[in-house]
Enzyme design. Sequence first.
Site, mmCIF file in Angstrom:
data_model
loop_
_atom_site.group_PDB
_atom_site.id
_atom_site.type_symbol
_atom_site.label_atom_id
_atom_site.label_comp_id
_atom_site.label_asym_id
_atom_site.label_seq_id
_atom_site.Cartn_x
_atom_site.Cartn_y
_atom_site.Cartn_z
ATOM 1 N N LYS A 186 0.820 -1.214 0.000
ATOM 2 C CA LYS A 186 0.000 0.000 0.000
ATOM 3 C C LYS A 186 0.859 1.271 0.000
ATOM 4 O O LYS A 186 2.078 1.192 0.056
ATOM 5 C CB LYS A 186 -0.967 -0.034 1.188
HETATM 6 C C1 LIG Z 1 -5.552 -4.388 0.849
HETATM 7 C C2 LIG Z 1 -7.023 -4.182 0.888
HETATM 8 C C3 LIG Z 1 -7.798 -4.453 2.031
HETATM 9 C C4 LIG Z 1 -7.262 -5.205 3.206
HETATM 10 O O1 LIG Z 1 -6.169 -4.640 3.808
HETATM 11 P P1 LIG Z 1 -5.396 -5.470 4.947
HETATM 12 O O2 LIG Z 1 -4.624 -4.412 5.660
HETATM 13 O O3 LIG Z 1 -4.522 -6.449 4.231
HETATM 14 O O4 LIG Z 1 -6.402 -6.123 5.802
HETATM 15 C C5 LIG Z 1 -9.129 -4.086 2.046
HETATM 16 N N1 LIG Z 1 -9.711 -3.508 0.975
HETATM 17 C C6 LIG Z 1 -9.015 -3.263 -0.158
HETATM 18 C C7 LIG Z 1 -9.720 -2.593 -1.290
HETATM 19 C C8 LIG Z 1 -7.662 -3.615 -0.255
HETATM 20 O O5 LIG Z 1 -6.995 -3.404 -1.384
#
Ligand SMILES: *Cc1c(COP(=O)(O)O)cnc(C)c1O
Length: 388
Positions: A186
């Site tokens: 991210k």
């Molecule tokens: C990565 C992601 C999540 C989940 O994030 P985590 O921190 O891995 O739980 C939720 N929604 C979207 C759209 C994502 O891309």
Amino acid sequence: MSARQEFLPYNIPLIEEDDIAEVVDTLRSGWIAKGPKTLEFEKQFAEYVGAKYAVALNSCTAALHLALVAAGIGEGDEVITTPMTFASSANVIIHTGAKPVLVDIDPITMNIDPKKIGEKLSPRTKGIIPVHIAGHPCDLDEIMTIAREHNLFVLEDGAHAVYTQYKGKMIGSLGDATAFSFYATKNLVTGEGGMVTTNNEDLYNKIRILSTHGMSRNAWNRYAQAGSWYYEVLEPGYKDNMSDIMAGLGLTQLAKLERMQGVRRDLAEYFNAEFAKIPELEEPVELDYARHAWHLYIIKLNLDKLSIDRGAFVEELKAENIGTSVHFIPLHMHPYYRDTFGYKAGDFPVAEDVFERIISLPLYPKMSMQDAQDVVDAVRRVIERFRK
Ligand SMILES: *Cc1c(COP(=O)(O)O)cnc(C)c1O
């Protein structure tokens, strides 16, 4: 000969010496669980997005889940979300006992189409989880208007939306609650990790208590010098809190976020300018109301102008040493959702059409301008070979 010698991975996090030093500092400090650095990260992140409260958690999934639980959503309720998202956005609804109800997307932004929400409302509808796909905001005014009319809890999935703005306002300060992800791929990374922000004090307190077993005080309150050993369990909560090892990274990453976003924007602008010249694909947009976080750079192939499909295009890019990904396989096409909720092909035609055409290209702060040129060259070479 491929466009470049070495494989360009789809994504690599930017970890620098200050990030490493901060983690080492935590390890040497004697306090590695949730403690002072997590509290500081919560404070700085809340300030950054302009929200009154923030709770740091071990994932965005935990943030989404605890927000729904804290809002009282459960058995017999329905929550609206989009098929064009990661499994997490719908799984958390199921974890509360409620039912996810999908609404098709806008073909340009790939975000939930507010005009189609009305058809899916029922007396059981209690909430809505809009997802800001790729870092482009949903049309929140339209969503909030529907939500206020029908008394729905608006929980934004901001996993892609650290830095995103809607009409000049930061995502994280607008809905009833917003969940962010700091997963390794991210825009801001803590390895695993997440945050929920809200302006609602009651919701904040509920989420905070739910995140550590439903205890009235967390370990930092109890073991610090001024603390007391006494605590009470107020409800059967979860164990979803962040640790100071992660929060240290969060602090150094937040401090360099503007710089990292500057690189993302430069790369995105370069891609947009180059890809605008290629009629065989559509480049992503940034609508008037948006400040894009450029978490993902998603192109859409114009398949009627090409002799290969998306799958083959991805393989051709791999042969050119360019890593890619696809965001996302629409939820209703996965066996679990398809079989449990009886979805079939054609139920969400826009999401299905877009899915056949999308490729996420590499775009991250660790990329050089040369890497970006290689991506453009590779895309051009594939198109030249397979143009109709
Ligand atoms: C990565 C992601 C999540 C989940 O994030 P985590 O921190 O891995 O739980 C939720 N929604 C979207 C759209 C994502 O891309």
